[in-house]
Design a protein around this motif. Structure first.
Motif, PDB file in Angstrom:
ATOM      1  N   SER A  54       0.821  -1.211   0.000  1.00 42.89           N
ATOM      2  CA  SER A  54       0.000   0.000   0.000  1.00 42.89           C
ATOM      3  C   SER A  54       0.855   1.262   0.000  1.00 42.89           C
ATOM      4  CB  SER A  54      -0.927   0.007   1.218  1.00 42.89           C
ATOM      5  OG  SER A  54      -0.184   0.031   2.422  1.00 42.89           O
ATOM      6  N   GLU A  55       2.150   1.084  -0.214  1.00 43.23           N
ATOM      7  CA  GLU A  55       3.051   2.230  -0.255  1.00 43.23           C
ATOM      8  C   GLU A  55       2.621   3.209  -1.350  1.00 43.23           C
ATOM      9  OE1 GLU A  55       6.018   4.766   0.730  1.00 43.23           O
ATOM     10  OE2 GLU A  55       5.574   2.879   1.775  1.00 43.23           O
ATOM     11  N   GLY A  56       2.430   4.473  -0.953  1.00 39.11           N
ATOM     12  CA  GLY A  56       1.996   5.482  -1.910  1.00 39.11           C
ATOM     13  C   GLY A  56       0.518   5.444  -2.235  1.00 39.11           C
ATOM     14  N   VAL A  57      -0.216   4.490  -1.636  1.00 43.23           N
ATOM     15  CA  VAL A  57      -1.653   4.362  -1.880  1.00 43.23           C
ATOM     16  C   VAL A  57      -2.437   4.732  -0.626  1.00 43.23           C
ATOM     17  CG1 VAL A  57      -3.520   2.812  -2.572  1.00 43.23           C
ATOM     18  CG2 VAL A  57      -1.253   2.563  -3.595  1.00 43.23           C
ATOM     19  N   LEU A  58      -2.083   4.113   0.500  1.00 40.12           N
ATOM     20  CA  LEU A  58      -2.732   4.406   1.770  1.00 40.12           C
ATOM     21  C   LEU A  58      -1.772   5.166   2.684  1.00 40.12           C
ATOM     22  CD1 LEU A  58      -4.464   0.982   2.622  1.00 40.12           C
ATOM     23  CD2 LEU A  58      -5.421   2.930   1.356  1.00 40.12           C
ATOM     24  N   THR A  59      -2.323   5.971   3.545  1.00 38.32           N
ATOM     25  CA  THR A  59      -1.514   6.654   4.552  1.00 38.32           C
ATOM     26  C   THR A  59      -1.269   5.707   5.726  1.00 38.32           C
ATOM     27  OG1 THR A  59      -3.405   7.509   5.782  1.00 38.32           O
ATOM     28  CG2 THR A  59      -2.596   8.845   3.929  1.00 38.32           C
ATOM     29  N   GLU A  60      -0.336   6.076   6.587  1.00 33.57           N
ATOM     30  CA  GLU A  60      -0.058   5.254   7.762  1.00 33.57           C
ATOM     31  C   GLU A  60      -1.293   5.141   8.644  1.00 33.57           C
ATOM     32  OE1 GLU A  60       1.861   2.678  10.086  1.00 33.57           O
ATOM     33  OE2 GLU A  60       2.635   3.504   8.194  1.00 33.57           O
ATOM     34  N   GLU A  61      -2.029   6.236   8.765  1.00 29.41           N
ATOM     35  CA  GLU A  61      -3.243   6.230   9.567  1.00 29.41           C
ATOM     36  C   GLU A  61      -4.284   5.280   8.979  1.00 29.41           C
ATOM     37  OE1 GLU A  61      -6.646   9.384  11.191  1.00 29.41           O
ATOM     38  OE2 GLU A  61      -4.806  10.125  10.248  1.00 29.41           O
ATOM     39  N   GLU A  62      -4.394   5.264   7.649  1.00 30.08           N
ATOM     40  CA  GLU A  62      -5.355   4.367   6.993  1.00 30.08           C
ATOM     41  C   GLU A  62      -4.940   2.908   7.155  1.00 30.08           C
ATOM     42  OE1 GLU A  62      -7.136   7.180   3.415  1.00 30.08           O
ATOM     43  OE2 GLU A  62      -5.161   6.250   3.169  1.00 30.08           O
ATOM     44  N   ARG A  63      -3.645   2.639   7.126  1.00 31.38           N
ATOM     45  CA  ARG A  63      -3.179   1.265   7.347  1.00 31.38           C
ATOM     46  C   ARG A  63      -3.551   0.794   8.747  1.00 31.38           C
ATOM     47  NH1 ARG A  63       2.082   3.306   5.330  1.00 31.38           N
ATOM     48  NH2 ARG A  63       2.024   3.133   3.058  1.00 31.38           N
TER      49      ARG A  63
END
Length: 695
Positions: free
Chosen positions: A418-427
């Motif tokens: 999810s690199e570049g797709v989701l933020t850390e918060e979303e993960r």
């Protein structure tokens, strides 16, 4: 002195109704008497023919509580037999010409093959919905019939070709729209309006999206459309399939009751959850988590995670056949793998193709060596143990549920893909706090099931149907739209909804965005703004919320001549006296004819249920059928969408708003609750009304 029967139109029409029912019964008996003993070559053909005959017998059933015909057209010139063709290829005698046609739910002909009732979907019936004083469509007279149960009780004539007769609103049509309801939903085919009929009869090849506010009849349009398409394109859709997708089981129960009155008995129905039921759903997500899981970006995360299982070969493969050894070098294997990746075909299809591509490389070498291998040799090489071992290593099998489970439980795996797709918060939002041991023990949520469906499609293509009808579409997440879109990639769709009634945190903000996720960006968007169900005063009050929940939407304009009953009553906040006032309002409305709904914030339902019981007032829950003895339904606001009652008591509007995770969703939920009444609404409140209502 009584009027002779031949001079009494109502008596004549009743006679025609009786004769038509008799003719329908004769049609059914003809089919029941068919003997197929000597006309089938084998048991398979016999079984197929028997099934077709059974379906035909069901289609010829007389629904006693449903009008066999509801209208009549008197043409200035005969429309001809070709326009009066019935369903399933029933064609009247070619030499026949008909000046008067009765329009009903299905085609009925007499013993000579002459039509007695024309299917509402036939071309000759279209003027019943479309003709007007400005464009009479060669119709001299349009007659509407009033019914009580299955008995014809009234008629009303419009002389469309008479220039001296002024255009008027149909009284019978108004009565049909406003008629009190108790028990199952009634026939709706007679109430379709011209702008709705144009959508109903749109072609099969194009997709259409219907934006319609409360009471504009968008669900009726959707059901009529699927019935019409099955009539006009029966053979094609019999091969490709048709599906109606509703928001819940109550809706599916509703269409089961309505479709027979439209001439269709068997239409596949499902909810979105039914479509993606690859695993047992036992869990739920918090709103923030569900929003991330439902985001279209998750499709890219899944794609990356899936194809990460493919590894480029570092060694060649040696295939032994007899005394010969054939070697495919590592660089050749790499070219094959890269070519399959570049083609963009499904993961599973590429995996199946890989051994055949390796085998083909071996056959090329065989031919160069002077051998003449055929397809059997290629298939044998593809099944060779060494080739299988390469495929297992380079392009391993992946189970969709296991892939999703790893993404949701392995932080490093999720972060990588999810690199570049989701933020850390979303993960962090989508990662499970407690990893499950296996797919079977996992507590999957509805959003997880949609992710598994996406992964399943990445591996193996989902079967596409000929046409899909999607109702209450505004509540779907982007990933749910993708799940529905997969079911009609080669077919078309009818999308129905109201942006103002989107009551999920992920509800769509525009139809353009929703249709893009569905894969139907070219769909035509039609807007219905004429309100037939909700009274004028009620819809005007509810429309005060539109600038706050769906800016830019055109408010529904009620065309009802009856403004309806509407009252706002202050009660004592949070007291037994206030609750008693709510019960009193219900009792007051139960003195009127028709169904009554008490809609309240979910948290207040138990208290109100106890108060109703103490007052001796019987009630049912949403989805349960009312009876003449029990006409009150107690409805949690979260389940009110799609339901409809003659009279509604809406308890504590502010509590309905506060029951949702955010104000916009709460105000949308309130908009839904305010627009469930057909004849009258009482709003009771102890707390202040929401400021958006001017309270």
């Amino acid at each position: 002195m009584s009027t002779p029967a031949h001079d009494d139109p109502l008596s004549t029409e009743r006679s025609h109704l009786a004769a038509s029912r008799s003719a329908l019964r004769a049609m059914r008996e003809d089919v029941e008497s068919l003997d197929i003993t000597d006309v089938t070559a084998n048991w398979v053909n016999a079984a197929v023919l028997e099934s077709q005959i059974e379906d035909r017998i069901k289609a010829l059933a007389d629904l006693s509580e449903t009008p066999l015909f509801f209208g009549r057209l008197d043409y200035l010139h005969a429309p001809g037999a070709e326009q009066a063709e019935g369903a399933e290829g029933e064609r009247p005698r070619p030499e026949a010409a008909y000046r008067t046609l009765h329009v009903g739910r299905r085609h009925v002909h007499d013993a000579d093959g002459d039509p007695m009732v024309i299917d509402w979907r036939a071309p000759a019936s279209q003027p019943f919905y479309q003709a007007s004083k400005k464009n009479p469509m060669d119709v001299a007279l349009r007659r509407r019939f009033g019914y009580t149960g299955g008995d014809l009780t009234a008629y009303e004539d419009e002389h469309l070709s008479d220039p001296d007769e002024a255009a008027t609103t149909s009284t019978l049509l108004q009565q049909e729209i406003e008629r009190p309801r108790v028990g199952p939903m009634r026939d709706i085919v007679a109430t379709i309006q011209p702008e709705q009929d144009e959508i109903v009869r749109a072609g099969l090849t194009g997709s259409v999206c219907v934006q319609g506010g409360p009471g504009t009849g968008k669900t009726a349009v959707g059901l009529h459309r699927v019935a019409y398409l099955l009539y006009a394109h029966r053979e094609r859709l019999a091969r490709t399939g048709t599906l109606v997708i509703g928001p819940n089981k109550s809706f599916l129960h509703y269409i089961e009751q309505v479709l027979p009155a439209l001439g269709e008995l068997t239409v596949r129905q499902a909810t979105v959850d039914d479509l993606v039921a690859h695993v047992e759903v036992r869990g739920t997500d918090e709103a923030a988590t569900a929003v991330v899981k439902g985001d279209a970006r998750m499709a890219e995360v899944l794609r990356r995670a899936l194809y990460s299982h493919v590894t480029l070969p570092t060694e060649g493969v040696v295939v032994v056949r007899g005394s010969r050894r054939w070697r495919v070098a590592a660089y050749e294997l790499e070219e094959i793998v890269r070519e399959l990746l570049a083609r963009g075909i499904r993961y599973g299809a590429a995996r199946e193709a890989l051994p055949q591509r390796i085998a083909h490389a071996v056959l090329v070498q065989m031919e160069r060596a002077g051998e003449a291998p055929d397809d059997r040799v290629q298939n044998a090489v593809a099944r060779n143990a060494a080739v299988k071992a390469v495929v297992k290593t380079v392009w391993p099998q992946v189970e969709p549920a296991k892939l999703v489970l790893r993404l949701l439980t392995d932080a490093d795996f999720l972060a990588e893909h999810s690199e570049g797709v989701l933020t850390e918060e979303e993960r962090k939002a989508v990662l499970w706090a407690r990893p499950a041991r296996s797919v079977r023990s996992a507590k999957w949520s509805p959003a997880d099931a949609v992710l598994i469906d996406e992964a399943t499609d990445l591996i193996e293509r989902t079967h596409s149907l000929g046409h899909v009808v999607l109702d209450e579409a505004q509540d779907l997440s982007p990933m749910q739209y993708r799940a529905v879109g997969r079911r009609c990639t080669t077919g078309s769709a009818t999308v129905l909804g109201d942006l103002a009634q989107g009551t999920t945190p992920w509800a769509t903000r525009s139809w353009g965005e929703a249709l893009a996720h569905l894969g139907k960006g070219e769909a035509v968007v039609e807007e219905l703004t004429a309100g037939f169900r909700v009274p004028t005063d009620v819809i005007a009050y509810a429309s005060r919320l539109l600038p706050h929940i769906a800016p830019g939407l055109t408010p529904v304009a009620s065309i009802r001549e009856n403004p309806g009953f509407f009252d706002i009553r202050a009660t004592a906040e949070g007291t037994a006296e206030g609750t008693a006032d709510v019960v009193s309002a219900c009792r007051e409305l139960l003195e009127r004819e028709g169904s009554v709904g008490l809609i309240a914030a979910d948290a207040r339902v138990p208290q109100l249920a106890e108060a109703l019981g103490a007052a001796g007032i019987g009630f049912v829950g949403p989805g349960e059928e009312t009876t003449h003895a029990t006409r009150l339904t107690l409805v949690p606001a979260s389940l009110a969408k799609g339901l409809e009652y003659d009279y509604v008591v809406l308890d504590e509007p502010q509590a309905v708003v506060d029951g949702e995770p955010d104000e916009r969703t709460g105000l949308r939920r309130l908009y839904v609750a305010l627009t469930r009444a057909v004849s009258g609404l009482i709003v009771t409140h102890g707390a202040a009304l929401p400021v958006q209502l001017g309270g």
